[in-house]
Design a protein around this motif. Structure first.
Motif, PDB file in Angstrom:
ATOM      1  N   LEU A 172      44.567  36.353   3.977  1.00 55.82           N
ATOM      2  CA  LEU A 172      44.816  36.050   2.572  1.00 55.82           C
ATOM      3  C   LEU A 172      43.515  35.836   1.802  1.00 55.82           C
ATOM      4  CD1 LEU A 172      47.949  33.736   2.867  1.00 55.82           C
ATOM      5  CD2 LEU A 172      47.850  36.189   2.405  1.00 55.82           C
ATOM      6  N   SER A 173      42.447  35.483   2.495  1.00 53.41           N
ATOM      7  CA  SER A 173      41.180  35.243   1.796  1.00 53.41           C
ATOM      8  C   SER A 173      40.581  36.533   1.251  1.00 53.41           C
ATOM      9  CB  SER A 173      40.187  34.535   2.719  1.00 53.41           C
ATOM     10  OG  SER A 173      39.950  35.331   3.866  1.00 53.41           O
ATOM     11  N   SER A 174      40.620  37.602   2.023  1.00 56.61           N
ATOM     12  CA  SER A 174      40.011  38.853   1.573  1.00 56.61           C
ATOM     13  C   SER A 174      41.033  39.939   1.271  1.00 56.61           C
ATOM     14  CB  SER A 174      39.045  39.371   2.642  1.00 56.61           C
ATOM     15  OG  SER A 174      39.769  39.740   3.803  1.00 56.61           O
ATOM     16  N   LEU A 175      42.296  39.687   1.615  1.00 57.09           N
ATOM     17  CA  LEU A 175      43.372  40.673   1.472  1.00 57.09           C
ATOM     18  C   LEU A 175      43.052  41.982   2.177  1.00 57.09           C
ATOM     19  CD1 LEU A 175      44.529  40.044  -2.200  1.00 57.09           C
ATOM     20  CD2 LEU A 175      45.514  39.162  -0.080  1.00 57.09           C
ATOM     21  N   SER A 176      42.342  41.875   3.285  1.00 60.77           N
ATOM     22  CA  SER A 176      42.043  43.061   4.084  1.00 60.77           C
ATOM     23  C   SER A 176      42.877  43.022   5.362  1.00 60.77           C
ATOM     24  CB  SER A 176      40.556  43.131   4.410  1.00 60.77           C
ATOM     25  OG  SER A 176      40.163  41.980   5.122  1.00 60.77           O
ATOM     26  N   LEU A 177      43.232  44.210   5.842  1.00 54.64           N
ATOM     27  CA  LEU A 177      44.037  44.305   7.053  1.00 54.64           C
ATOM     28  C   LEU A 177      43.214  43.913   8.273  1.00 54.64           C
ATOM     29  CD1 LEU A 177      46.065  47.599   6.522  1.00 54.64           C
ATOM     30  CD2 LEU A 177      46.752  45.247   6.045  1.00 54.64           C
ATOM     31  N   VAL A 178      43.877  43.209   9.188  1.00 55.08           N
ATOM     32  CA  VAL A 178      43.270  42.799  10.455  1.00 55.08           C
ATOM     33  C   VAL A 178      44.261  43.119  11.570  1.00 55.08           C
ATOM     34  CG1 VAL A 178      41.833  40.988   9.427  1.00 55.08           C
ATOM     35  CG2 VAL A 178      44.138  40.428  10.209  1.00 55.08           C
ATOM     36  N   GLU A 179      43.813  43.005  12.804  1.00 49.31           N
ATOM     37  CA  GLU A 179      44.683  43.275  13.939  1.00 49.31           C
ATOM     38  C   GLU A 179      45.701  42.155  14.122  1.00 49.31           C
ATOM     39  OE1 GLU A 179      42.538  44.200  17.517  1.00 49.31           O
ATOM     40  OE2 GLU A 179      41.346  45.733  16.519  1.00 49.31           O
ATOM     41  N   TRP A 180      46.897  42.547  14.602  1.00 50.41           N
ATOM     42  CA  TRP A 180      47.934  41.560  14.907  1.00 50.41           C
ATOM     43  C   TRP A 180      47.435  40.629  16.014  1.00 50.41           C
ATOM     44  CZ3 TRP A 180      52.003  41.586  11.783  1.00 50.41           C
ATOM     45  CH2 TRP A 180      52.392  42.780  11.176  1.00 50.41           C
ATOM     46  N   PRO A 181      47.794  39.354  15.953  1.00 51.97           N
ATOM     47  CA  PRO A 181      47.492  38.480  17.097  1.00 51.97           C
ATOM     48  C   PRO A 181      48.210  39.031  18.336  1.00 51.97           C
ATOM     49  CG  PRO A 181      48.184  37.189  15.194  1.00 51.97           C
ATOM     50  CD  PRO A 181      48.424  38.635  14.857  1.00 51.97           C
ATOM     51  N   GLU A 182      47.570  38.983  19.473  1.00 49.98           N
ATOM     52  CA  GLU A 182      48.092  39.605  20.690  1.00 49.98           C
ATOM     53  C   GLU A 182      49.499  39.119  21.046  1.00 49.98           C
ATOM     54  OE1 GLU A 182      48.397  42.302  23.542  1.00 49.98           O
ATOM     55  OE2 GLU A 182      46.730  42.189  22.138  1.00 49.98           O
ATOM     56  N   ALA A 183      49.743  37.811  20.976  1.00 56.13           N
ATOM     57  CA  ALA A 183      51.072  37.286  21.341  1.00 56.13           C
ATOM     58  C   ALA A 183      52.153  37.817  20.399  1.00 56.13           C
ATOM     59  CB  ALA A 183      51.059  35.764  21.331  1.00 56.13           C
ATOM     60  N   LEU A 184      51.847  37.913  19.115  1.00 60.39           N
ATOM     61  CA  LEU A 184      52.810  38.438  18.150  1.00 60.39           C
ATOM     62  C   LEU A 184      53.038  39.923  18.395  1.00 60.39           C
ATOM     63  CD1 LEU A 184      54.631  38.190  15.686  1.00 60.39           C
ATOM     64  CD2 LEU A 184      52.587  38.367  14.242  1.00 60.39           C
ATOM     65  N   ARG A 185      51.988  40.652  18.632  1.00 59.74           N
ATOM     66  CA  ARG A 185      52.096  42.095  18.905  1.00 59.74           C
ATOM     67  C   ARG A 185      52.957  42.346  20.140  1.00 59.74           C
ATOM     68  NH1 ARG A 185      49.568  46.979  17.818  1.00 59.74           N
ATOM     69  NH2 ARG A 185      49.331  48.324  19.625  1.00 59.74           N
ATOM     70  N   GLU A 186      52.756  41.572  21.179  1.00 58.61           N
ATOM     71  CA  GLU A 186      53.559  41.713  22.394  1.00 58.61           C
ATOM     72  C   GLU A 186      55.033  41.464  22.105  1.00 58.61           C
ATOM     73  OE1 GLU A 186      52.090  39.382  25.663  1.00 58.61           O
ATOM     74  OE2 GLU A 186      50.074  40.259  25.489  1.00 58.61           O
ATOM     75  N   GLY A 187      55.330  40.414  21.337  1.00 61.88           N
ATOM     76  CA  GLY A 187      56.718  40.112  20.988  1.00 61.88           C
ATOM     77  C   GLY A 187      57.349  41.221  20.168  1.00 61.88           C
ATOM     78  N   MET A 188      56.608  41.748  19.204  1.00 59.56           N
ATOM     79  CA  MET A 188      57.131  42.822  18.359  1.00 59.56           C
ATOM     80  C   MET A 188      57.360  44.101  19.171  1.00 59.56           C
ATOM     81  SD  MET A 188      55.142  42.316  14.691  1.00 59.56           S
ATOM     82  CE  MET A 188      53.551  42.736  15.336  1.00 59.56           C
TER      83      MET A 188
END
Length: 137
Positions: free
Chosen positions: A114-130
């Motif tokens: 939210l600070s830069s509104l730039s895309l970053v990688e998903w957190p690993e635990a969230l990515r695994e769940g998704m």
């Protein structure tokens, strides 16, 4: 492949004066489904947005409205992941009532700070769940 499912009641706030769901309100319902799914994955929006200062901006939305829904209907929503990449995800959401498809939507969400509104990688635990909801897995 898993499918996330949740039930939503059509309330007065969702409807026009005739008791028919006002089309823009479906987008609120779709986002409730996404927010519920993230909580189910152990990553509530309050944690992601307030504590971690990140978010999931919509980058593209395609929706189809097939039949009207009415005040008092109970809509069964299902969510699947069509594509999962490092910094974005394509999800498919479908709403049914009594076995009848009412609407569908595809959302391409990014994951951003939210600070830069730039895309970053998903957190690993969230990515695994998704990834457990990824079609064709």
């Amino acid at each position: 492949m898993k499918t996330y499912e949740t039930m939503k009641a059509v309330r007065f706030q969702h409807c026009d004066p005739a008791g028919v769901v006002f089309t823009p309100q479906y987008f609120n319902l779709f986002m409730e489904v996404v927010e519920d799914w993230f909580s189910h994955l152990g990553h509530s929006f309050s944690k992601i947005v307030i504590k971690e200062h990140q978010g999931i901006p919509a980058m593209r939305i395609v929706a189809r409205f097939l039949k009207p829904s009415f005040l008092g209907d109970r809509l069964q929503f299902s969510l699947n992941v069509k594509r999962l990449r490092e910094k974005n995800i394509l999800v498919s959401i479908t709403a049914f009532c009594n076995g009848e498809c009412r609407c569908t939507a595809e959302f391409l969400f990014g994951f951003a700070t939210l600070s830069s509104l730039s895309l970053v990688e998903w957190p690993e635990a969230l990515r695994e769940g998704m990834s457990e909801y990824l079609q064709g897995r």
